[in-house]
Design a protein around this motif. Sequence first.
Motif, PDB file in Angstrom:
ATOM      1  N   ASN A 267      53.918  52.776  85.683  1.00  0.00           N
ATOM      2  CA  ASN A 267      53.732  51.426  86.193  1.00  0.00           C
ATOM      3  C   ASN A 267      52.240  51.206  86.441  1.00  0.00           C
ATOM      4  O   ASN A 267      51.683  51.750  87.390  1.00  0.00           O
ATOM      5  N   LYS A 269      50.832  48.601  87.304  1.00  0.00           N
ATOM      6  CA  LYS A 269      50.642  47.602  88.367  1.00  0.00           C
ATOM      7  C   LYS A 269      49.602  46.561  87.935  1.00  0.00           C
ATOM      8  O   LYS A 269      49.534  46.222  86.759  1.00  0.00           O
ATOM      9  N   GLU A 355      56.537  46.726  96.312  1.00  0.00           N
ATOM     10  CA  GLU A 355      55.386  45.840  96.555  1.00  0.00           C
ATOM     11  C   GLU A 355      55.814  44.380  96.483  1.00  0.00           C
ATOM     12  O   GLU A 355      55.245  43.522  97.176  1.00  0.00           O
ATOM     13  N   GLU A 423      61.957  54.979  95.323  1.00  0.00           N
ATOM     14  CA  GLU A 423      60.534  55.063  95.650  1.00  0.00           C
ATOM     15  C   GLU A 423      60.344  54.841  97.141  1.00  0.00           C
ATOM     16  O   GLU A 423      60.317  53.688  97.616  1.00  0.00           O
ATOM     17  N   ALA A 427      55.497  56.798 100.411  1.00  0.00           N
ATOM     18  CA  ALA A 427      54.908  57.747  99.446  1.00  0.00           C
ATOM     19  C   ALA A 427      54.142  57.015  98.345  1.00  0.00           C
ATOM     20  O   ALA A 427      53.477  57.654  97.535  1.00  0.00           O
ATOM     21  N   GLY A 429      51.375  55.293  96.509  1.00  0.00           N
ATOM     22  CA  GLY A 429      49.924  55.112  96.551  1.00  0.00           C
ATOM     23  C   GLY A 429      49.250  55.768  97.742  1.00  0.00           C
ATOM     24  O   GLY A 429      48.082  55.517  98.020  1.00  0.00           O
ATOM     25  N   GLY A 467      59.752  57.887  92.442  1.00  0.00           N
ATOM     26  CA  GLY A 467      58.386  57.354  92.375  1.00  0.00           C
ATOM     27  C   GLY A 467      57.727  57.440  93.730  1.00  0.00           C
ATOM     28  O   GLY A 467      58.374  57.252  94.768  1.00  0.00           O
ATOM     29  N   SER A 469      53.484  58.729  94.518  1.00  0.00           N
ATOM     30  CA  SER A 469      52.450  59.767  94.460  1.00  0.00           C
ATOM     31  C   SER A 469      52.813  60.939  93.546  1.00  0.00           C
ATOM     32  O   SER A 469      52.483  62.091  93.834  1.00  0.00           O
ATOM     33  N   VAL A 470      53.496  60.624  92.455  1.00  0.00           N
ATOM     34  CA  VAL A 470      53.785  61.688  91.476  1.00  0.00           C
ATOM     35  C   VAL A 470      52.492  61.985  90.704  1.00  0.00           C
ATOM     36  O   VAL A 470      51.783  61.074  90.279  1.00  0.00           O
ATOM     37  N   GLY A 490      52.833  55.582  89.352  1.00  0.00           N
ATOM     38  CA  GLY A 490      51.870  54.497  89.509  1.00  0.00           C
ATOM     39  C   GLY A 490      50.484  54.952  89.101  1.00  0.00           C
ATOM     40  O   GLY A 490      50.152  55.035  87.914  1.00  0.00           O
ATOM     41  N   GLY A 491      49.673  55.293  90.114  1.00  0.00           N
ATOM     42  CA  GLY A 491      48.266  55.639  89.876  1.00  0.00           C
ATOM     43  C   GLY A 491      48.045  56.644  88.754  1.00  0.00           C
ATOM     44  O   GLY A 491      47.176  56.440  87.891  1.00  0.00           O
TER      45      GLY A 491
END
Length: 511
Positions: A267, A269, A355, A423, A427, A429, A467, A469-470, A490-491
């Motif tokens: 993702n 984002k 979000e 998610e 956790a 982000g 999901g 901080s994986v 995500g990140g």
Amino acid sequence: MIHSSRYLNNPVMIELLTLTVENTVLAKQEGLLKKFKLTTSKMHLSDSRGVIQNYDTPEEVLEEFFHLRLDFYVKRRRHVLDTLELELLKMDNKVRLIVDVVKEEDAAEITVAWDIDGEKPVQNSEEEEGQHGNNGAENGAGKKARRQASKNPRKPNKKDQAVSKVSNISLSSMQTEIVPATVVKPKGRGGPKKAKDDRDDDDNFDIPDLREHLAKHNTDSSPDHSISAEARRHQSKGQKSVLRALLRFVIVEKKKNMGRKFFVGGNWKCNGTTEEVNKIVSTLNAGAVPSQDVVEVVVSPPFVFLPLVKTSLRPEFHVAAQNCWVKKGGAFTGEISAEMLVNLSIPWVIIGHSERRLILNESNEFVADKVAYALSLGLKVIACIGETLEQREAGSTVAVVAEQTKAIAAKISNWTDVVLAYEPVWAIGTGKVATPAQAQEVHSELRKWLQANVSPDVAASTRIIYGGSVTAANSNELAAQPDVDGFLVGGASLKPEFIDIIKSAEVKKNA
Ligand SMILES: O=C[C@H](O)COP(=O)(O)O
């Protein structure tokens, strides 16, 4: 310097030395290789034809043997491939045999009649025969009646019932215990061979129900006393084989249905410029990842980059939108409709990300409506759920995710195209990843909820991904959890480490 010969293979060649510090310095100055005669300009070896030759350099030896070794590598590779192909052929044949046997209607009918009618099995021992005083004609009639009963239109779905009876066996036993040794194994992974006899076969069924079935059939169900005991035993054995074949077939099919392919979603984002997107796509296109049989990869760029990513991304990776409107498009400024995604051939959409739930106040019902609408247009949905830190600390994690899932379940009837993404908000982000045990616990509770409130099949086949901080550093351990079927990243999905996260699917494959 060399104090002991125990590390060396050939004591005959050893010269034991003890060097003082001073001598060590001198030896180093002279050069250790030279001092200890560790080099040679004369190498005598048998060449590839077995003739002694003198080689001046190691490179000459390599040149001499390179082609020989290459030939052997090619032969070995061929041999390994041949062996695997043979194993595959054997397994294919086993599967065909089972399927063919099951397709034999009459045989299946007899088996189903045994399993479903709930009749007491006909006893066959001499003692039992004596006690009941049965005669051949009666038993033959009884058998015919049972066959008739199985054809009775008032019980038309016996085969289905047989399947569903097996389907209702506890999930954990289905997943871990009951696979007979002879069912199809993944290609190229032949298991140890096992001597086969009837007892072995029976021992392969660890479900109490199935054991019961087989125990029943350990008595001769042939009622025909006009044939010899030996013939009856033979007949019974044949019938047992049919039963086993049917049960194995059902189990293999069942296992297949439960096969949850590992899923890794990225993702992105609200991130990226055209240049950055191109860079990420290049990295993804160049990455070595497990095959599509092992992992399904979907990346979700912002809407504006969807067409670019879709056309430039390697074809086995798919794309997802990050949201879509709750109903048919129209006067909804700023929204993107599900119809538009379909029009652009975007197969997936993420719905209900925390979000959006938290910042844009999307309620459980609104999310569920979106899921239902997207599915109705043929989109596949990554439906996100998860608790806040406050909710976790209040001990209501399971209640919260159950409530979110319940809202979705109330609006949809087919879960085939749904991936559930758990998610935890705390956790996301934050770098504070759920521990593997925490993730497993919630995933397992979700699966139990699905089993109790939707169906055992949906519980067994729906992928529940994690999901929050994986990263490549924690993905393997998370992937090893039995109910973690993949990730929504995500990140880290914006970085090259996403490739390593995709590779964690191998952990599942090898589990
Ligand atoms: O959709 C992805 C999740 O929000 C996880 O984001 P994250 O990996 O940056 O924590």
